[in-house]
Design an enzyme around this catalytic site. Sequence first.
Site, short mmCIF file in Angstrom:
data_model
loop_
_atom_site.label_atom_id
_atom_site.label_comp_id
_atom_site.label_asym_id
_atom_site.label_seq_id
_atom_site.Cartn_x
_atom_site.Cartn_y
_atom_site.Cartn_z
N ASP A 16 0.82 -1.21 0.00
CA ASP A 16 0.00 0.00 0.00
C ASP A 16 0.86 1.26 0.00
O ASP A 16 0.71 2.13 -0.85
CB ASP A 16 -0.91 0.06 1.23
CG ASP A 16 -1.83 -1.13 1.34
OD1 ASP A 16 -1.63 -2.12 0.61
OD2 ASP A 16 -2.74 -1.07 2.17
N ARG A 97 -0.64 3.60 17.84
CA ARG A 97 -0.95 4.69 16.93
C ARG A 97 -0.55 6.07 17.42
O ARG A 97 0.03 6.86 16.67
CB ARG A 97 -2.44 4.67 16.55
CG ARG A 97 -2.88 3.44 15.75
CD ARG A 97 -1.89 3.12 14.66
NE ARG A 97 -2.21 1.94 13.89
CZ ARG A 97 -1.30 1.14 13.38
NH1 ARG A 97 0.00 1.35 13.60
NH2 ARG A 97 -1.64 0.10 12.66
N ASP A 126 -7.92 2.81 12.30
CA ASP A 126 -6.62 3.46 12.34
C ASP A 126 -6.62 4.84 11.72
O ASP A 126 -5.93 5.74 12.18
CB ASP A 126 -5.57 2.57 11.67
CG ASP A 126 -5.10 1.47 12.61
OD1 ASP A 126 -5.23 1.67 13.84
OD2 ASP A 126 -4.61 0.44 12.15
N SER A 178 -4.58 -9.91 6.52
CA SER A 178 -4.01 -8.61 6.78
C SER A 178 -3.47 -8.64 8.21
O SER A 178 -4.20 -8.98 9.14
CB SER A 178 -5.13 -7.57 6.62
OG SER A 178 -4.77 -6.37 7.24
#
Lengths: 401, 401, 401, 401
Positions: A16, A97, A126, A178
């Site tokens: 990505d 995060r 996210d 994932s």
Amino acid sequence: MSSIKKVVLAYSGGLDTSAIVPWLKENYGCEVVAFVADVGQGAEELEGVEAKALASGASECHIVDLKEAMVAEYIYPTLKTGAIYEGTYLLGTSMARPIIAKAQVEIARKVGADALSHGCTGKGNDQVRFEGCFAALAPDLKVIAPWREWDLTSRESLLDYLAERDIPCSASATKIYSRDANAWHISHEGGELENPWCQPSEQVWTWTNSPEQAPDRAELVTLSVKQGEVVAVNGETLSPYDCLVKLNTLASVHGIGRIDIVENRLVGMKSRGCYETPGGTVMMAALQAIDELVHDKASRKWKATLGGEFSHLVYDGRWFTPLKDSILAGAEALSAVATGEVVLKMYKGQVTAVQKQSPNSLYSEDFATFGADDVYDQSHAEGFIRLYSLASRISALNKAK
Amino acid sequence: MSSIKKVVLAYSGGLDTSAIVPWLKENYGCEVVAFVADVGQGAEELEGVEAKALASGASECHIVDLKEAMVAEYIYPTLKTGAIYEGTYLLGTSMARPIIAKAQVEIARKVGADALSHGCTGKGNDQVRFEGCFAALAPDLKVIAPWREWDLTSRESLLDYLAERDIPCSASATKIYSRDANAWHISHEGGELENPWCQPSEQVWTWTNSPEQAPDRAELVTLSVKQGEVVAVNGETLSPYDCLVKLNTLASVHGIGRIDIVENRLVGMKSRGCYETPGGTVMMAALQAIDELVHDKASRKWKATLGGEFSHLVYDGRWFTPLKDSILAGAEALSAVATGEVVLKMYKGQVTAVQKQSPNSLYSEDFATFGADDVYDQSHAEGFIRLYSLASRISALNKAK
Amino acid sequence: MSSIKKVVLAYSGGLDTSAIVPWLKENYGCEVVAFVADVGQGAEELEGVEAKALASGASECHIVDLKEAMVAEYIYPTLKTGAIYEGTYLLGTSMARPIIAKAQVEIARKVGADALSHGCTGKGNDQVRFEGCFAALAPDLKVIAPWREWDLTSRESLLDYLAERDIPCSASATKIYSRDANAWHISHEGGELENPWCQPSEQVWTWTNSPEQAPDRAELVTLSVKQGEVVAVNGETLSPYDCLVKLNTLASVHGIGRIDIVENRLVGMKSRGCYETPGGTVMMAALQAIDELVHDKASRKWKATLGGEFSHLVYDGRWFTPLKDSILAGAEALSAVATGEVVLKMYKGQVTAVQKQSPNSLYSEDFATFGADDVYDQSHAEGFIRLYSLASRISALNKAK
Amino acid sequence: MSSIKKVVLAYSGGLDTSAIVPWLKENYGCEVVAFVADVGQGAEELEGVEAKALASGASECHIVDLKEAMVAEYIYPTLKTGAIYEGTYLLGTSMARPIIAKAQVEIARKVGADALSHGCTGKGNDQVRFEGCFAALAPDLKVIAPWREWDLTSRESLLDYLAERDIPCSASATKIYSRDANAWHISHEGGELENPWCQPSEQVWTWTNSPEQAPDRAELVTLSVKQGEVVAVNGETLSPYDCLVKLNTLASVHGIGRIDIVENRLVGMKSRGCYETPGGTVMMAALQAIDELVHDKASRKWKATLGGEFSHLVYDGRWFTPLKDSILAGAEALSAVATGEVVLKMYKGQVTAVQKQSPNSLYSEDFATFGADDVYDQSHAEGFIRLYSLASRISALNKAK
């Protein structure tokens, strides 16, 4: 599209973000600075990442080691609150995060960027966590979320996009799961997991042995806890990150820390995820054992309130808020007495605290077992009960009138 | 001492209550009616209990079967709230007390008694639970708690007391552990457990295999849940009590449901207890799995509040209060959608939900995984995030001024 | 009775404690040291109190000025949490108890006493508050609560008791109301108030004008707030105690701060009390006004949780507990931004914040009123709403299937 | 733009919705059905509304009387929870939205519409409330929010738009305040209120006398409450709506129910609003007075939790959710005993409960005041205190070791 000159991208080296670099340059006509956060996702993920970033077209690549800070400043504080999301999830992705976003903002300031970008999809938590932190830390910087803008919606299209630009990429066209990893945990989504009626196959799990494959003999491990923080493992004083690494090693052998849940995302839908948190699960069990010794009834009830609230806050990406400061201050105050030693037994997927002690223990063999003594006179119980149940008695007498 | 004519004693046939019968007669000059609650503590405990009661001097002995009612009317409602005391304890002893107290009051009304008595010690929770229920249900009846009055403070003195009166008793002078059982669980206290630094020896546990002794092959079990209640096991529709019995049988083989904790008693001190709740632990796991599917984020957060509050209420013996009615009504409302099937894997002390489905599931593979669709448009996420983080943004802009 | 050599008595100079001095000496054969806490109850109450104490037979009398410390260290912190008991009661009596108990313990240590005594009745909250604090601060000292021991249950019997011993006392045989005052408030109980269907007569109230008697013109007062503390009144910087005194003077003229409630005592019964808290009511209104400006939605909701919990804690006398430290730490964290100015209008029993400003205000005329702007794009609202209501949408679609 | 055939618009007859009718027709090429909810906003607002709607181009106009249902099914249930948003706001606008949205959906079903529209701005709460309800009740219907789409951003542009189309409109080009009324309250925003440092001028207020203008003599009013609902005023049994109307009339004379606050909108910003809720403020005071009599300490604490949670739920437009069902079920359970009579004094802006009684009152003059008695033995207090403070004592002894 608004004018942007330089964007700092949270870059992973995966498919990505490899595509996002050229996409940002082409669509925003801006310089792209790659930012790689080392949060303990593993050496293999970081290997050659700078070269990859530059090959994708990034002008610079900044790799920042956040491992120790993440455990010490984000995970350990969260553990002090006892936060567990929806009763099960140990917040592995969520806790990483805010520190990544903060470091990314710092790089942006350093390189004079005017925008931030990330590779999160438009359906997940996210994106909210990253952008929530950006709003709190750098409200002046623009945010670009390519997944919400572009039309590259499959791995194939991303691979084609890279191939057209001669950007090398080792990613394969098919990937079942994932995954996201940091020092605390690894998460798995996708594949057969998308049906909650499907049991996860063994290939889902990558860190831990299955309980069946785990050793047939239990192993004991001793954790030393000081004011709510694990400071030593088996007598060896270690930094927070090193404690975690050590416990990951020990616990993954015994198949500890697998969970398989359907959770409520912040964005209104449910998702199913499998998580492995071996060392963290051992830490939580040790901290819970200390809490049993040192907190009175009212404090434990209150701590459950703190932890419940904090679990949503962390999950929802609201780290840089006054609410976080408030709850955390409350948890730190309670943690002042959370000191002691716990021996835990690891066996076939389970960890159990089997011995616990604390200098601040409120447990006393004397109070709990002997007969009348100075501290506790059994005859006091009658008075306690009479007043404790007085409202019930009055109410009952009332009804009988 | 106040004048009492007839007392109904919660009688177990053990050493304590065997001595309480003559003690009440001698000290209060009253008739003693024995009341035995069958809450699933086991046939061996009930065998010959009426003869024993009469031999001790009771004028009558009433044995009341409360097994089905306890599970249906006390345990299942509690499960709907998700209550777990201090994060671990499944409230086994606590949930049995109100139904026993209620049945005892009913016997007292039937036989025209003017007092109630029990064999709980003056240091524990059970005295508060019994007497709290008595206050709510029969505020006019006197309560006698011999353990808070007499000076028979050791097993030896109790045995002597019985021997002097030629009352037969099979109890031994030494007993390491104090145990209490009902259909839901068995608890163990005393002996080496009085030191939390001592690991429980294998002789503590009486219902379950140790994980080590459990079978080397996992076993699956399927639970059907209807509106928050387990209604079938492996496809067989069963009454609440029979579900529990069946699950106890299955789960105890696999060593499931052992916990070892230090808990805060209501009376201000801590105690250490080991508990075995094999079937209950499986039930809880199944109900949690259904909750994952059917409740949205706000509902699950709220349910955690309900469960936390209810756990203290049940532990503290406040069953017959308006607070119970209120929390339970809230939990019943949520349970309306808690219907589905769960397959659980039992292995070496652990139970894990591995498959789950519900007609009311809010999980949708479509929403969670595909790209843009009718229900969820990824571009909406930007708007969500902007408003969701607006207060942070304003605050940050404010500080920058 | 256990052997006691020297007891420190919380002495007020009133009828009860005047009798307690000789009663302690006669019944415990001990020396009695009088301790008088000056918490702002008023000069007339303190006048001649030392002479009275000695005349009653006390060996010493220690008068300790706690006025400033009480406001700064007990009242102001409580205000930061927003605590109001059962939605109405501003905790006037409750907040004074811990500082009095703490000072009493300090005197006990200084004079080498081995016991503490107080004049609280056996039906009220204050006995629990005092003795709860004693337990936390001086678990080794004995506690004597004469009201729970003696048989002097009427004013007449107390007056007779004193007369027999030739101890002078100016108290009258009849007293309608029981009152308790400190700098923050005065409470009234008894007389016609014992029937909640009786409206309080005007003679109940002693500090404030009735709204009817209050001036026909409103008066404005300006409070300056710094980090949750009132630091100036009408521009004049004052200590916490002086702020309170000043506001009491201003607000009592306008009949502000009267409440008349039935409350739940900690000991299980209800009582009816009338309270006057003129200055405090103005302070609360000012702090609430600042909160409106500086806290976001999540923070205000959380603060309501903190305040609710703290109100019970203070009311229940649990000041010296870890729970207090935790909640207070959380409230202090939030208070960091609670700075600003508030103009309040006082008129006929009511105080209303009519102007408010803060450097940390999150209110922005721009955000709230204009059209599209940098911070808030109206089109974002659609995305917000779609995700915010997604769970409802999925649930509704589910039901329609 | 997606294809829409027939839209039902929540129509008020004001400037905004008058322009929305032609705008929808022109921009969506669809038929527009006007829906007018009569929620007690007043006869003058409804006068000629159908003619106006048709003149604007609506094909039909449905006026639905929701007055009684709104009070009985939305306001009274909310009152049972005790919900007050951010400690002050009585939720007047919020409570009206779900019933309007529900009736609008019903009209849409009746006329076979495929879309819904409203005139709420893109910065407020109401858009979220309407669309949140639409999502829950009619997830299949499209939603059009013109204010988030069009470029008519001023009153002038709206008037021009109507003039160009020869649609008559009596609205003036300038309007200082934005107001919204229903049977429960009227809200005011805008004008000088946009600066919280500005005191509201007297022209802001439209329903109530100012306290200064209110009568110089207090007036008493008696409310009869049955299971948490006001059923009679001054002895006259009335429907919920009629109770409210009657109390509005009485209380507005005395200037009761004005508030002036800065609140947190759901969409992340703050706004300043002035509200008049005369009758509602009297009702709340009466219900609080009954609560004082009938709920024990634990129940009142729990009810505060219910009310706090419910206030956010109602404010945030989450009426048609499982969370609402759960909290309300809990509140209904508590309300079972909330029956009695309250006399309230209205004077110069204030309402005060001065007499209160209930057949379910837990207050007892006997328990609260006399000496030793059957129900409460003062000597029990010692035991209560000892156990209640035991954890503190143990902790203190621990520290002293």
